[in-house]
Design a protein around this motif. Structure first.
Motif, mmCIF file in Angstrom:
data_model
loop_
_atom_site.group_PDB
_atom_site.id
_atom_site.type_symbol
_atom_site.label_atom_id
_atom_site.label_comp_id
_atom_site.label_asym_id
_atom_site.label_seq_id
_atom_site.Cartn_x
_atom_site.Cartn_y
_atom_site.Cartn_z
ATOM 1 N N LEU A 53 0.810 -1.218 0.000
ATOM 2 C CA LEU A 53 0.000 0.000 0.000
ATOM 3 C C LEU A 53 0.846 1.271 0.000
ATOM 4 C CD1 LEU A 53 -2.653 -1.162 2.584
ATOM 5 C CD2 LEU A 53 -2.942 -0.936 0.129
ATOM 6 N N GLY A 54 0.372 2.255 -0.726
ATOM 7 C CA GLY A 54 1.067 3.548 -0.773
ATOM 8 C C GLY A 54 1.020 4.105 -2.171
ATOM 9 N N LYS A 65 11.995 3.637 -1.275
ATOM 10 C CA LYS A 65 11.651 2.906 -0.038
ATOM 11 C C LYS A 65 10.674 1.769 -0.366
ATOM 12 C CE LYS A 65 12.073 6.560 3.366
ATOM 13 N NZ LYS A 65 11.248 7.611 3.940
ATOM 14 N N PHE A 66 9.674 2.100 -1.189
ATOM 15 C CA PHE A 66 8.697 1.076 -1.572
ATOM 16 C C PHE A 66 9.360 0.012 -2.447
ATOM 17 C CE2 PHE A 66 5.572 4.637 -0.892
ATOM 18 C CZ PHE A 66 4.952 4.065 0.206
ATOM 19 N N PHE A 67 10.215 0.462 -3.344
ATOM 20 C CA PHE A 67 10.929 -0.469 -4.228
ATOM 21 C C PHE A 67 11.722 -1.486 -3.388
ATOM 22 C CE2 PHE A 67 15.220 -1.132 -6.022
ATOM 23 C CZ PHE A 67 14.897 -1.979 -7.065
ATOM 24 N N HIS A 68 12.446 -0.997 -2.370
ATOM 25 C CA HIS A 68 13.250 -1.903 -1.545
ATOM 26 C C HIS A 68 12.366 -2.878 -0.755
ATOM 27 C CE1 HIS A 68 16.951 -0.183 -2.766
ATOM 28 N NE2 HIS A 68 16.704 1.001 -2.244
ATOM 29 N N SER A 91 2.411 4.894 -9.834
ATOM 30 C CA SER A 91 2.588 6.162 -9.094
ATOM 31 C C SER A 91 3.491 5.939 -7.880
ATOM 32 C CB SER A 91 1.244 6.740 -8.653
ATOM 33 O OG SER A 91 0.623 5.864 -7.754
ATOM 34 N N MET A 92 3.462 4.731 -7.324
ATOM 35 C CA MET A 92 4.299 4.416 -6.166
ATOM 36 C C MET A 92 5.791 4.421 -6.537
ATOM 37 S SD MET A 92 4.356 0.922 -4.016
ATOM 38 C CE MET A 92 3.226 1.176 -2.698
ATOM 39 N N PHE A 93 6.082 4.064 -7.798
ATOM 40 C CA PHE A 93 7.466 4.095 -8.279
ATOM 41 C C PHE A 93 7.762 5.413 -9.014
ATOM 42 C CE2 PHE A 93 8.525 -0.781 -8.519
ATOM 43 C CZ PHE A 93 8.442 -0.845 -7.136
ATOM 44 N N CYS A 102 11.506 5.265 -12.666
ATOM 45 C CA CYS A 102 10.360 4.361 -12.475
ATOM 46 C C CYS A 102 10.537 3.109 -13.338
ATOM 47 C CB CYS A 102 9.073 5.090 -12.829
ATOM 48 S SG CYS A 102 7.634 4.028 -12.863
ATOM 49 N N TYR A 103 10.879 3.304 -14.614
ATOM 50 C CA TYR A 103 11.104 2.178 -15.527
ATOM 51 C C TYR A 103 12.191 1.260 -14.966
ATOM 52 C CZ TYR A 103 8.282 3.716 -19.584
ATOM 53 O OH TYR A 103 7.256 4.031 -20.439
#
Ligand SMILES: Cc1cc2nc3c(=O)[nH]c(=O)nc-3n(C[C@H](O)[C@H](O)[C@H](O)COP(=O)(O)OP(=O)(O)OC[C@H]3O[C@@H](n4cnc5c(N)ncnc54)[C@H](O)[C@@H]3O)c2cc1C
Length: 302
Positions: A53-54, A65-68, A91-93, A102-103
């Protein structure tokens, strides 16, 4: 009316109160709680896809942070013999903040995921300002990871049928993988069907076009009428069972999901988890004010 009023008011309630009804729809805040929930679903015969979520991020550092977290999660899914299947919102990335980064984040996740035979990344679809950007992202990722990436299509958008047919005709060699849903965002009449039956009819039209052209479709709906119509058409047209599955949101229409599994249908549950559960819950509530009934029940049952 009363339900919509409560839905609007709820973001102002304390988090501990909102959690009382949200816990049915969300695994929890941590990877441990997520693994527990996913294993429970597995035991009940369902497949899973995991959503961290986020949505709204403000800078690319937040995106990392989300990617990790996704990077940390993926091997743990495999170690627990769960599906290495994740859903990620562009959008999170940071798709609109920094397209290139993002890509790269999607590519790195796909590099990791594609080391598992059924590893899969679903690009969740967001509001209409993202549609073209997300299709471009999908086409980019498709070049290198055709078997491991899929896109979501929203039946309420007028453009969706054309988008799907164009993609299927552009990549005839590949079995493109779509999740088909009605669409969760509020979109204007200039670009989206507003009436329930119009959305359903477009849903069926898109589903048929995907399946007739050899694509795969995750039928993401809890609408019993739509489920029956899809099942009827699939049976009449002798569609291979490897070309489709049904998908539901965690905690929604549990009985229907279990009944489908009993009948031999493949069901995948979308399980959200993470620290940002509060925003997720209040958004779901605005989408479906009927969930207010669950809140009222929770007054009496807790
Ligand atoms: C697996 C999955 C992934 C999705 N991914 C996306 C996405 O990437 N982008 C996007 O725009 N939308 C997504 N959606 C949401 C989707 O677009 C719809 O908004 C949502 O599923 C409700 O539509 P429905 O087809 O279930 O029909 P509805 O007519 O809305 O629902 C049928 C019945 O199901 C129950 N129900 C439905 N939703 C809920 C709920 N949230 N809480 C409690 N009860 C509910 C109600 O009883 C309702 O009467 C996803 C849905 C699913 C199941």
């Amino acid at each position: 009316m009363f339900q919509s009023f409560i839905a609007k008011l709820l973001p102002k309630f304390p988090e501990s109160f909102v959690w009382k009804f949200s816990k049915k729809y969300i695994a929890g805040k941590t990877i441990e709680s997520l693994l527990k929930k996913a294993l429970e679903e597995r035991k009940k015969g369902a497949y899973t896809t995991i959503d961290l979520l986020g949505e709204e991020i403000h800078n690319i550092t937040e995106a990392y942070k989300f990617f990790h977290l996704y990077e940390e999660l993926i091997p743990q899914l495999a170690e627990n013999k769960l599906d290495v299947n994740v859903s990620i919102k562009p959008s999170m990335f940071g798709l609109k903040l920094d397209k290139q980064q993002c890509y790269e984040m999607y590519e790195k996740i796909l590099e990791q995921v594609s080391t598992y035979p059924n590893g899969f990344v679903r690009i969740d679809m967001e509001d209409s300002s993202y549609t073209t950007l997300e299709i471009e992202l999908y086409e980019h990722l498709l070049q290198k990871y055709p078997r491991h990436v899929g896109l979501v299509i929203q039946a309420y958008l007028y453009r969706s049928h054309k988008d799907v047919v164009e993609l299927l005709e552009k990549y005839p060699e590949q079995s493109l993988n779509f999740r088909l849903c009605k669409g969760i965002y509020v979109e204007p009449a200039e670009i989206a069907y507003q009436k329930k039956q119009e959305v359903r009819d477009n849903y069926l039209r898109i589903m048929k076009s995907i399946l007739k052209r050899g694509g795969f479709v995750g039928l993401a709906t809890h609408d019993s009428w739509l489920i029956e119509e899809t099942q009827k058409w699939i049976k009449e047209n002798r569609i291979s069972r490897y070309q489709y599955e049904f998908q539901v949101l965690c905690g929604v229409k549990e009985n229907l999901k279990q009944a489908m599994i009993q009948k031999g249908e493949k069901e995948r549950v979308y399980i959200p988890f993470g620290e940002r559960w509060f925003e997720y819950s209040t958004r779901r509530l605005k989408e479906n004010p009927r969930m207010v009934n669950d809140i009222i029940k929770s007054f009496f049952t807790s």
